[in-house]
Design an enzyme around this catalytic site. Structure first.
Site, mmCIF file in Angstrom:
data_model
loop_
_atom_site.group_PDB
_atom_site.id
_atom_site.type_symbol
_atom_site.label_atom_id
_atom_site.label_comp_id
_atom_site.label_asym_id
_atom_site.label_seq_id
_atom_site.Cartn_x
_atom_site.Cartn_y
_atom_site.Cartn_z
ATOM 1 C CB SER A 261 -0.895 -0.007 1.244
ATOM 2 O OG SER A 261 -1.588 1.207 1.366
ATOM 3 C CB VAL B 44 2.434 10.605 2.120
ATOM 4 C CG1 VAL B 44 1.165 10.932 1.330
ATOM 5 C CG2 VAL B 44 3.643 10.534 1.188
ATOM 6 C CG LEU C 165 -2.542 7.460 6.305
ATOM 7 C CD1 LEU C 165 -3.314 7.166 7.577
ATOM 8 C CD2 LEU C 165 -2.305 6.166 5.531
ATOM 9 C CG ASN D 194 -3.442 0.161 4.058
ATOM 10 O OD1 ASN D 194 -3.696 1.187 4.668
ATOM 11 N ND2 ASN D 194 -2.524 -0.702 4.438
ATOM 12 C CB CYS E 231 -3.677 5.233 12.191
ATOM 13 S SG CYS E 231 -3.685 4.656 10.504
ATOM 14 C CB THR F 92 7.648 3.031 7.550
ATOM 15 O OG1 THR F 92 6.542 3.714 8.165
ATOM 16 C CG2 THR F 92 7.370 2.863 6.069
ATOM 17 C CB THR G 94 10.820 1.468 -1.207
ATOM 18 O OG1 THR G 94 10.178 1.868 0.013
ATOM 19 C CG2 THR G 94 11.703 2.598 -1.680
#
Length: 302
Positions: free
Chosen positions: A21, A71, A73, A99, A130, A193, A266
């Site tokens: 995602s 970024v 989301l 996702n 999140c 990440t 990536t």
């Protein structure tokens, strides 16, 4: 050709290669570079209940062995996805997986329920990294209670394959995996990440708008591989491995560590056809080593 098929609970994949995602858009953006139906699944960009603008720029920076991103989301919300994106992707002959992100268990559940109604979306991947707006901004995925609360709420509202994406920013990731398994997760994917930072020493300021961001790419692979190995031994549900995979060799390492399937992230930015190359590379390795099926190498590292 070896049998590359695998299963994540009830979800059948034609091969163990999926895209991560946030690195593959909605899949459509890559249609000119590779056959989208040639891989096991495509996990589309993060989707939330309400539209999100994301963070201010700059929000991406290259690192020595990967990249940092914050970024945030950015997306147009689940209703936009259902009305405008879903009609364009529902005929792609692979597993189209959404996702799902949120700021409360209720948000996650409502978003998941909307996607549950879409016939051609057979699974969702819950992003529990999140921040919990009701708990001071701490990510759901860094405590067993937080992770379990999201999965419990979503499991009541969602009836298809539920994959939970785990955060590596924890002391014991196996403990978190067991907590989401207990609440009904059909599979776990890891790692998300790692938190990182980059600084411009001439401007004396950080290179990302919110100072920190998520590190991905080859730099995280050894950490991801270790965590996949640990989690695969700790739970009975299938594990999806990701983090720095850029070749068939990388993918095979994750499979041997216990992953049933893998995601490429990536590396898509460097080579938009990398997932097909990894699929073919896995097959070539299996053939050259006399393996009839990819199942023969999954979890061989004790």
């Amino acid at each position: 050709m070896a049998d590359l098929s695998v299963k994540l609970g009830a979800l059948a994949l034609k091969n163990p290669v999926m895209t991560a995602s946030g690195t593959f858009g909605y899949g459509l953006e890559f249609a000119d570079f590779m056959p989208l139906d040639g891989i096991g699944g495509i996990i589309v960009k993060g989707t939330t209940l309400h539209p999100r603008q994301g963070n201010d720029y700059p929000r991406m920076v290259e690192t020595a062995q990967g990249m940092l991103n914050c970024v945030g989301l950015q997306n147009k919300g689940v209703d936009y996805f259902c009305e405008h994106i879903y009609p364009q992707i529902k005929t792609i002959d692979t597993n189209m997986i959404v996702n799902v992100s949120g700021s409360s268990p209720e948000d996650y559940a409502v978003c998941a329920a909307r996607i549950d109604a879409l016939e051609k979306i057979p699974a969702i991947e819950l992003n529990i990294s999140c921040p919990n707006v009701k708990d001071g901004g701490m990510a759901f995925g860094v405590t067993c209670a937080g992770a379990a609360s999201v999965v419990k709420a979503v499991r009541k509202a969602y009836h298809k394959t539920l994959i939970v994406k785990l955060s590596p920013n924890v002391t014991d990731i196996a403990e978190i995996a067991r907590a989401v398994e207990a609440e009904g997760a059909d599979s776990v994917s890891l790692i998300n990440t790692l938190m990182g930072m980059a600084i411009d020493i001439e401007k004396r300021k950080t290179l990302l708008s919110i100072n920190t961001g998520g590190l991905s790419g080859p730099a995280v692979k050894p950490v991801a591989l270790r965590m996949v190995w640990q989690v695969a031994k700790a739970v009975k549900i299938p594990v999806v491995g990701l983090g720095g995979i850029a070749s068939a060799k990388d993918a095979i390492e994750f499979l041997m560590a216990g992953a049933t399937a893998i995601e490429i992230g990536t590396a898509n930015f460097l080579d938009p056809a990398i997932s097909i190359k990894v699929r073919d590379g896995i097959n070539e390795w299996l053939d050259s080593h006399g393996c009839q099926s990819v199942q023969e190498i999954i979890g061989v590292i004790s």
